[in-house]
Scaffold this motif. Structure first.
Motif, PDB file in Angstrom:
ATOM      1  N   UNK A 195       1.203   3.271  10.994  1.00 50.05           N
ATOM      2  CA  UNK A 195       2.175   2.422  11.416  1.00 50.05           C
ATOM      3  C   UNK A 195       2.108   1.188  10.428  1.00 50.05           C
ATOM      4  N   UNK A 196       0.902   0.748  10.664  1.00 57.15           N
ATOM      5  CA  UNK A 196       0.481  -0.574  10.075  1.00 57.15           C
ATOM      6  C   UNK A 196       0.624  -0.313   8.489  1.00 57.15           C
ATOM      7  N   UNK A 197       0.392   0.733   7.661  1.00 58.08           N
ATOM      8  CA  UNK A 197       0.469   1.139   6.482  1.00 58.08           C
ATOM      9  C   UNK A 197       2.108   1.124   6.061  1.00 58.08           C
ATOM     10  N   UNK A 198       2.803   1.821   6.905  1.00 55.33           N
ATOM     11  CA  UNK A 198       4.235   1.863   6.535  1.00 55.33           C
ATOM     12  C   UNK A 198       5.002   0.512   6.556  1.00 55.33           C
ATOM     13  N   UNK A 199       4.567  -0.357   7.556  1.00 59.71           N
ATOM     14  CA  UNK A 199       4.984  -1.736   7.737  1.00 59.71           C
ATOM     15  C   UNK A 199       4.895  -2.404   6.624  1.00 59.71           C
ATOM     16  N   UNK A 200       3.510  -2.311   6.063  1.00 63.13           N
ATOM     17  CA  UNK A 200       3.251  -2.801   4.686  1.00 63.13           C
ATOM     18  C   UNK A 200       4.147  -2.436   3.535  1.00 63.13           C
ATOM     19  N   UNK A 201       4.353  -1.076   3.269  1.00 63.94           N
ATOM     20  CA  UNK A 201       5.132  -0.579   2.352  1.00 63.94           C
ATOM     21  C   UNK A 201       6.412  -0.840   2.405  1.00 63.94           C
ATOM     22  N   UNK A 202       7.290  -1.054   3.855  1.00 64.61           N
ATOM     23  CA  UNK A 202       8.519  -1.517   4.080  1.00 64.61           C
ATOM     24  C   UNK A 202       8.940  -2.864   3.584  1.00 64.61           C
ATOM     25  N   UNK A 203       7.509  -3.904   3.841  1.00 62.97           N
ATOM     26  CA  UNK A 203       7.616  -4.960   3.464  1.00 62.97           C
ATOM     27  C   UNK A 203       7.772  -5.071   1.763  1.00 62.97           C
ATOM     28  N   UNK A 204       7.146  -4.511   1.400  1.00 61.78           N
ATOM     29  CA  UNK A 204       7.127  -4.486  -0.448  1.00 61.78           C
ATOM     30  C   UNK A 204       8.380  -3.608  -1.133  1.00 61.78           C
ATOM     31  N   UNK A 252      11.293  -4.123   0.658  1.00 59.53           N
ATOM     32  CA  UNK A 252      12.381  -5.314   0.829  1.00 59.53           C
ATOM     33  C   UNK A 252      12.217  -6.316  -0.148  1.00 59.53           C
ATOM     34  N   UNK A 253      10.694  -6.593  -0.590  1.00 61.71           N
ATOM     35  CA  UNK A 253      10.571  -7.598  -1.456  1.00 61.71           C
ATOM     36  C   UNK A 253      11.183  -7.139  -2.919  1.00 61.71           C
ATOM     37  N   UNK A 254      11.164  -5.863  -3.384  1.00 59.21           N
ATOM     38  CA  UNK A 254      11.787  -5.586  -4.626  1.00 59.21           C
ATOM     39  C   UNK A 254      13.308  -5.063  -4.626  1.00 59.21           C
ATOM     40  N   UNK A 255      13.848  -5.447  -3.336  1.00 57.42           N
ATOM     41  CA  UNK A 255      15.396  -5.281  -3.259  1.00 57.42           C
ATOM     42  C   UNK A 255      15.714  -3.789  -2.482  1.00 57.42           C
ATOM     43  N   UNK A 276      15.009  -0.481  -2.645  1.00 62.35           N
ATOM     44  CA  UNK A 276      15.275   0.812  -3.137  1.00 62.35           C
ATOM     45  C   UNK A 276      15.150   2.102  -2.415  1.00 62.35           C
ATOM     46  N   UNK A 277      13.976   2.028  -1.703  1.00 66.08           N
ATOM     47  CA  UNK A 277      13.712   3.133  -0.892  1.00 66.08           C
ATOM     48  C   UNK A 277      14.571   3.144   0.220  1.00 66.08           C
ATOM     49  N   UNK A 278      14.833   2.117   1.193  1.00 69.15           N
ATOM     50  CA  UNK A 278      15.760   2.321   2.142  1.00 69.15           C
ATOM     51  C   UNK A 278      16.982   2.637   1.716  1.00 69.15           C
ATOM     52  N   UNK A 279      17.570   2.292   0.806  1.00 66.63           N
ATOM     53  CA  UNK A 279      19.088   2.403   0.342  1.00 66.63           C
ATOM     54  C   UNK A 279      19.120   4.078   0.030  1.00 66.63           C
ATOM     55  N   UNK A 280      17.813   4.659  -0.656  1.00 60.62           N
ATOM     56  CA  UNK A 280      17.870   6.027  -0.901  1.00 60.62           C
ATOM     57  C   UNK A 280      18.027   6.607   0.381  1.00 60.62           C
ATOM     58  N   UNK A 281      17.234   6.194   1.375  1.00 58.72           N
ATOM     59  CA  UNK A 281      17.077   7.029   2.616  1.00 58.72           C
ATOM     60  C   UNK A 281      18.587   6.995   3.219  1.00 58.72           C
TER      61      UNK A 281
END
Length: 287
Positions: free
Chosen positions: A107-116, A118-121, A123-128
């Protein structure tokens, strides 16, 4: 080791030798036997790292948990998500946490990746978001999303001791012991499963603690598969609160049969109506 290796190999033998081959089924088998071992390796590595870096979870108490149970298709998801909106009082698991990140480390790792992301706009969240929207157009079940609260019985997939393994694969004989959990499984298996489940809940409560010194939130779960486990639940969580929902079987059963037939078609399993109906009717009666 809590993982049910004997059950996994028995399931694999039955699943690979039943002769029900379709192109979709072959693709799913290949994806499963490539993906599941990798997923479980990452999860058990996360559990190991938890014991090194987050050792406090072992002393975490799960006080007065609230379990919403009842036959499937009886409103448990609606009530669960409604109550979970009171996030000041209740803490619950989301689908991504249950299936892919039951450990604190993950969960800590996913939180870090999610923050990154968001920082780059994002793209992963939009695709999901697009993928989940496409899925919902074909889905006959409740809304399924990695970011929504979901049934925590899926935690038991990580020790191959969940009702859904046999039921979703069309191997109903494999599901029967879990259908009658408190009366059909040996004591050793019941204790193994409930101990793992409790450790997962401790990890979640520990990881999801409020940052401020406010009152600790209650763990909230929706889990129809706890119906045949009520004795075991109260043994391991003696202060638990259980909410049991009731819906007319004349409405619940057709809805559940329809949902399972949809799941079998998705997995490429030839649908056998009568066997499924007979099993679900007996399951609903017992639950």
């Amino acid at each position: 080791m809590p993982f049910n290796f004997r059950g996994f190999f028995r399931f694999s033998y039955l699943w690979l030798t039943d002769g029900k081959w379709t192109p979709r089924r072959i693709a799913i088998l290949v994806a499963f036997y490539l993906g599941y071992p990798l997923l479980e390796f990452s999860i058990w590595l996360g559990f190991l790292l938890d014991n090194i870096f987050f050792r406090g979870h072992r002393d975490q108490q799960v006080r007065s948990p609230v379990f919403i149970v009842g036959n499937p298709r009886s409103g448990t998801t609606f009530l669960h998500r409604l109550v979970a909106k009171d996030s000041d009082r209740f803490s619950t698991m989301k689908m991504w946490e249950i299936l892919f990140a039951p450990s604190i480390t993950q969960r800590k790792l996913v939180a870090g990746l999610a923050a990154f992301d968001r920082w780059i706009g994002g793209p992963v969240r939009k695709r999901l978001d697009r993928t989940e929207q496409d899925w919902q157009e074909q889905n006959v079940m409740h809304e399924v999303s990695l970011r929504e609260p979901e049934e925590d019985d899926y935690l038991l997939l990580h020790i191959w001791s969940a009702l859904t393994t046999g039921l979703s694969a069309g191997l109903l004989a494999e599901a029967i012991p879990y259908t009658y959990f408190d009366t059909a499984l040996p004591r050793e298996d019941r204790d193994r499963i409930m101990a793992f489940y409790k450790r997962c809940l401790r990890r979640h409560v520990y990881a999801d603690r409020p940052e401020s010194h406010t009152k600790e939130r209650l763990y909230l779960a929706k889990n129809p598969a706890l119906c045949p486990k009520v004795d075991s639940v109260l043994e391991h969580f003696p202060d638990a609160k259980i909410i049991y929902l009731v819906r007319s079987p004349l409405e619940m059963l057709p809805s559940y049969v329809n949902m399972m037939m949809f799941s079998w078609r998705v997995l490429g399993i030839p649908v056998e109506d009568q066997g499924l109906r007979d099993y679900l009717m007996e399951m609903a009666r017992h639950w």
